[in-house]
Design a protein around this motif. Structure first.
Motif, PDB file in Angstrom:
ATOM      1  N   ASP A 100       0.888  -1.155   0.005  1.00  0.00           N
ATOM      2  CA  ASP A 100       0.177  -0.008  -0.064  1.00  0.00           C
ATOM      3  C   ASP A 100       0.748   1.308   0.115  1.00  0.00           C
ATOM      4  OD1 ASP A 100       1.001   0.626   2.932  1.00  0.00           O
ATOM      5  OD2 ASP A 100      -0.476  -1.060   3.355  1.00  0.00           O
ATOM      6  N   GLN A 102       1.836   3.448   2.074  1.00  0.00           N
ATOM      7  CA  GLN A 102       2.700   3.658   3.106  1.00  0.00           C
ATOM      8  C   GLN A 102       3.974   2.669   3.283  1.00  0.00           C
ATOM      9  OE1 GLN A 102      -0.853   3.154   4.163  1.00  0.00           O
ATOM     10  NE2 GLN A 102      -1.199   5.232   3.537  1.00  0.00           N
ATOM     11  N   VAL A 103       3.643   1.312   2.840  1.00  0.00           N
ATOM     12  CA  VAL A 103       4.657   0.454   2.592  1.00  0.00           C
ATOM     13  C   VAL A 103       5.635   0.915   1.645  1.00  0.00           C
ATOM     14  CG1 VAL A 103       4.992  -1.839   1.839  1.00  0.00           C
ATOM     15  CG2 VAL A 103       3.175  -1.665   3.820  1.00  0.00           C
ATOM     16  N   ARG A 104       4.998   1.256   0.415  1.00  0.00           N
ATOM     17  CA  ARG A 104       5.910   1.833  -0.797  1.00  0.00           C
ATOM     18  C   ARG A 104       6.759   2.981  -0.432  1.00  0.00           C
ATOM     19  NH1 ARG A 104       0.991   0.447  -3.553  1.00  0.00           N
ATOM     20  NH2 ARG A 104       0.271   2.577  -3.669  1.00  0.00           N
ATOM     21  N   HIS A 105       6.391   3.594   0.539  1.00  0.00           N
ATOM     22  CA  HIS A 105       7.263   4.703   1.237  1.00  0.00           C
ATOM     23  C   HIS A 105       8.543   4.150   1.701  1.00  0.00           C
ATOM     24  CE1 HIS A 105       4.039   8.251   0.718  1.00  0.00           C
ATOM     25  NE2 HIS A 105       4.794   8.147  -0.323  1.00  0.00           N
ATOM     26  N   ARG A 106       8.422   3.109   2.417  1.00  0.00           N
ATOM     27  CA  ARG A 106       9.525   2.566   3.088  1.00  0.00           C
ATOM     28  C   ARG A 106      10.272   1.311   2.301  1.00  0.00           C
ATOM     29  NH1 ARG A 106      11.654   5.156   6.778  1.00  0.00           N
ATOM     30  NH2 ARG A 106      12.437   3.176   7.847  1.00  0.00           N
TER      31      ARG A 106
END
Lengths: 266, 163
Positions: A100, A102-106
């Motif tokens: 998602d 937020q996961v793709r940002h990290r």
């Protein structure tokens, strides 16, 4: 989460040194798999070596035919990169379908490859693009890198620093998501190289993780169209069978996703 | 113990915490900001979303020690005090919540979505971008409505400011 010791490395050498002196160390990149696993107490490294502050391991470069992506590049950055969107649009799109926002940002490409989750997206792309995995010690061909479920050719203390590949004529990626977990129940990356050869990487379906579907590769090399796959069938032995889908169901999904990947290839 | 030094909602915070402390625990228990919620143990629900250096992340899936040196914004700091942030106001106006548990994460995710997509935002994009935020009450309908309305109002306000 069991107790652990956090270290922040500022160079690859420092990271390797801290790892070597740890009882049971683990490298930490985006942490989007490792930290949830630690929270469930399914992993309990004594030491975490944070790689994300090491310079020079992030970003995408496209130099003529060669595409290189740093190991610390996040899924978001891969998805948004303009040069990559021109050189290999399917890979950029694929990164935007992981997890998602937020996961793709990290989460990072290096972390995903080192983990080699049997339903992760990147391994299929690396196999199909005939990529090279760069580490702090050597270069490994994708064909030799993925050795089984959650298993890679990486040795203790070895760090994925980048991946590189030659841009291809056309490629496409399609996946059928598990409706609950959203992980691929079958994901297929289809790539047609500039010399006309074809490579098909399949994730989410294999008992031993990602694999190439060679029968389809041959059929597509002589006729790059979804119709060329009508006479091909995936052998369901060696495919995953679980409460979500039988091996035979997954075998059909692989064929359908391959057709779709060929049709959407650009 | 890890020495953690970061900015939370514009204020410097420095604490010694266990290395395994999650950012969300740190915010709730050490900084006493209980807006970011812990709704699951599996990094799926998004009730804990905050912004770290301007990007939406799940604060349950980051260690406080990893955030050392970063600028963190939580739901408490979104409006900057005084009036509600336009996304908060839109959630109130459109009743984009029932029990409210997911709301802080929804609003922090929504502001990030609007920032990244701006005027190009449409309903399908909002729904796809809410992949990592779970609401078990509303069926998402009014949440999506609130985000689209906030996006158009914020775009209008930006245009007025530019003129």
């Amino acid at each position: 989460m069991y107790d652990t010791k956090y270290h922040r490395a500022s160079s690859l050498d420092e990271a390797a040194k801290i790892f070597a002196s740890a009882d049971d160390g683990a490298f930490l990149s985006g942490g989007q798999t490792l930290l949830p696993t630690m929270k469930q107490r399914l992993a309990a490294p004594s030491d975490l070596v944070d790689l994300t502050h090491i310079d020079g391991l992030s970003g995408v470069s496209v130099d003529g035919d060669t595409v290189k992506i740093g190991g610390l590049t996040t899924h978001y950055e891969v998805n948004q990169d303009n040069a990559l969107s021109k050189a290999c649009p399917a890979l950029a799109r694929m990164a935007g379908w992981i997890g998602d926002p937020q996961v793709r940002h990290r989460g990072t490409i290096g972390g995903s490859l080192a983990n080699n989750d049997p339903a992760a997206d990147y391994p299929a792309a690396m196999l199909a693009l005939n990529a090279t995995i760069h580490t702090n010690k050597r270069e490994i061909a994708a064909d030799d890198f993925f050795t089984g479920m959650f298993e890679t050719a990486l040795e203790e203390g070895e760090i994925v620093t980048a991946v590189s590949f030659k841009s291809v004529d056309k490629c496409g990626y399609e996946k059928f998501r598990n409706p609950a977990s959203r992980y691929a129940m079958a994901g297929v990356f289809a790539a047609k190289a500039k010399d006309g050869s074809v490579r098909i990487g399949v994730t989410g379906a294999g008992d031993d993780g990602v694999f190439r579907w060679t029968e389809a590769e041959e059929a597509l090399a002589s006729n790059w169209s979804a119709d060329a796959l009508d006479s091909c069938d995936v052998d369901s032995s060696g495919l995953m069978s679980d409460i979500h889908a039988s091996a035979a169901y997954r075998a059909n999904l692989v064929k359908v996703m391959t057709k779709r990947a060929v049709s959407s290839a650009d | 113990m890890a020495k953690v030094s970061l900015t939370v909602n514009g204020k410097n915070v420095e604490k010694d915490v266990e290395d395994r402390t999650l950012l969300v625990q740190f915010l709730r228990e050490d900084v006493n900001l209980t807006g970011a919620h812990i709704g699951c143990d599996t990094s799926q629900c998004g009730a804990c979303v905050v912004h770290v250096d301007g990007k939406a992340v799940k604060s349950c899936t980051m260690l406080a020690a990893q955030a050392s040196g970063c600028e963190v914004t939580t739901i408490e700091g979104l409006s900057g005090g005084g009036d509600l942030h336009p996304v908060q106001a839109a959630f109130r106006e459109h009743h984009g919540l029932q029990c409210g548990f997911c709301t802080p994460g929804m609003i922090m995710a929504a502001t990030d979505i609007i920032k990244r997509h701006g005027t190009k935002l449409d309903e399908a994009t909002v729904r796809a971008e809410l992949e990592g935020n779970i609401c078990r009450c509303t069926g998402y309908h009014n949440i999506v409505k609130a985000i689209l309305d906030a996006a158009s109002k914020m775009d209008g306000a930006a245009k007025v400011a530019a003129e």
